[in-house]
Write an enzyme that holds these catalytic residues in place. Structure first.
Site, short mmCIF file in Angstrom:
data_model
loop_
_atom_site.label_atom_id
_atom_site.label_comp_id
_atom_site.label_asym_id
_atom_site.label_seq_id
_atom_site.Cartn_x
_atom_site.Cartn_y
_atom_site.Cartn_z
N TYR A 1 19.00 28.76 8.98
CA TYR A 1 17.87 29.54 9.48
C TYR A 1 17.73 29.40 11.00
O TYR A 1 17.90 28.31 11.55
CB TYR A 1 16.57 29.05 8.84
N LYS B 1 0.85 -1.19 0.00
CA LYS B 1 0.00 0.00 0.00
C LYS B 1 0.89 1.24 0.00
O LYS B 1 2.10 1.14 0.22
CB LYS B 1 -0.95 -0.02 1.21
C1 LIG Z 1 -4.38 -4.17 8.05
C2 LIG Z 1 -2.92 -4.05 7.93
N1 LIG Z 1 -2.17 -5.15 7.84
C3 LIG Z 1 -0.83 -5.10 7.73
C4 LIG Z 1 -0.17 -3.90 7.71
C5 LIG Z 1 1.33 -3.89 7.62
O1 LIG Z 1 1.88 -3.37 8.78
P1 LIG Z 1 3.47 -3.30 8.95
O2 LIG Z 1 3.97 -2.37 7.92
O3 LIG Z 1 3.67 -2.75 10.32
O4 LIG Z 1 3.96 -4.69 8.76
C6 LIG Z 1 -0.90 -2.73 7.82
C7 LIG Z 1 -0.20 -1.44 7.85
O5 LIG Z 1 -0.53 -0.49 8.44
C8 LIG Z 1 -2.32 -2.80 7.92
O6 LIG Z 1 -3.05 -1.69 8.01
#
Ligand SMILES: Cc1ncc(COP(=O)(O)O)c(C=O)c1O
Length: 379
Positions: free
Chosen positions: A270, A35
């Protein structure tokens, strides 16, 4: 000549990290979580390194479509399911599996016309209180789904809020276990932290906090490996990437474009937040917050200069930051600066170290890599 900043995505590190997930969960299949454009790396850029996964988990239909365009015919899971009824048409067309976390999503499925029944992951809110049915409502949601001709296999899923910390997963695991014990279907419970920390036989975790020690069975048919794939320790600073055997998958590097010789009392940048206490050489790096480098990183945020660890000096500005050249007296214009990732030779600067200095987490830094930074894929 373009500004000397660039990012590299490391294919072999991605596959090595994926192998770590497999080793930690040998009986499970592994979703590579891609994602947010593969945590800022770019779905197309990580595909080669992560194609050994059993499936890709993501959020947007457009990202699902991109994975299919890459030729991936295996499972793709929409982690938040559909956002509106017509998304189900895309799920049918692209053969996307999807999470069902609320009653409305069941209503939409019931009204959906499809030749191919859908594979769904029914999500329980076992304590995170973001998405999912509460344990007492879970069984009736499952029964409703199970009665729909639009639904094929139902898998069961939850998400842990504290797998990386002291509270652990026991309370959520108990809620999930109680409400699902006699329900059929595959289970998907663990994110990166749970996969690494709560794996069978993990010696690194304090055994008093080993959540499975109470005899509860954690059945995990699918683990969801996100941040570990990208070479960040999910429970940093309790453990670092060396501890978990992970490698950085993103390098951000640049070069010195100027050198300043400071005298005692001179200030830098800055707000004059840094004052030299003696003669000091500093270098100006072509990297700033408009490249995605966190502005909250103050003096002494670690960087590698020609592979040698040194620190930033003063405030980060839009296009530049300053580093202390003291540990590398020969450094000058053109010297290589690693902001995070792999430096020259075998040197490594974990993104977790930089994130901590900026009061944030590696997830945020990866996702914030700016569009203006040219990115290439390396071995
Ligand atoms: C439902 C779900 N599963 C898995 C993950 C993966 O998490 P991580 O990157 O901590 O392994 C996420 C990430 O936020 C998530 O929302």
């Amino acid at each position: 000549m373009p500004r000397p900043i660039e990012a590299l995505i490391h294919t072999s590190a991605l596959s090595g990290n994926l192998a770590r997930a497999r080793a930690a969960a040998p009986d499970a299949r592994v979703w590579a979580v891609v994602k947010a454009n593969a945590y800022g790396h770019g779905i197309e850029r990580v595909f080669e390194g992560l194609r050994g996964a059993d499936g890709f988990a993501l959020l947007d239909l457009a990202e699902g479509e991109r994975v299919r365009k890459l030729g991936w015919r295996g499972p793709v899971l929409l982690l938040e399911g559909c956002f509106e009824p017509r998304d189900l048409e895309s799920c049918s067309r692209l053969n996307l599996w999807h999470v069902v976390h609320c009653a409305e999503q069941i209503d939409w499925l019931a009204a959906h016309k499809t030749h191919q029944p859908h594979r769904v992951f029914l999500k329980m809110n076992s304590g995170m209180n973001r998405l999912g049915f509460r344990p007492e409502a879970f069984r009736s949601a499952w029964a409703r789904l199970n009665a729909l001709p639009q639904v094929d296999e139902i898998s069961l899923m939850t998400h842990f809020s504290d797998a990386d910390g002291a509270r652990g997963i026991t309370h959520q695991l108990a809620a999930f276990d109680d409400a699902t014990r006699d329900l059929p279907g595959e289970r998907s419970l663990s994110n990166s932290a749970a996969t690494l920390r709560h794996a069978p036989g993990v010696a690194a975790v304090d055994p008093r906090r080993f959540d499975r020690a109470d005899g509860m069975q954690m059945r995990n048919d699918w683990v969801r490996a996100g941040i570990l794939c990208y070479g960040s320790a999910p429970d940093f600073p309790a453990h670092d990437i060396r501890h978990w055997g992970l490698q950085p998958t993103m390098t951000l590097r640049s070069r010195l474009i100027a050198v300043q010789q400071l005298q005692p009392g001179d200030t830098v940048g800055y707000g004059s937040s840094y004052t030299a206490t003696g003669p000091q050489r500093i270098g100006i790096v072509a990297c700033g917050y408009a490249d995605g480098y966190p502005r909250h990183c103050g003096t002494d945020t670690p960087v590698l200069l020609d592979g040698v660890r040194t620190g930033t000096v003063g405030r980060v500005s839009m296009d530049m930051l300053a580093v202390d050249l003291t540990p590398v007296p020969a450094a000058g214009i053109g010297s290589e600066v690693t902001l995070w990732g792999h430096g020259p030779g075998d040197t490594v600067l974990a993104i977790d170290d930089v994130a901590r200095a900026g009061g944030t987490i590696a997830y945020e830094l990866m996702c914030a890599l700016a569009l203006r930074v040219p990115v290439s894929v390396s071995e």
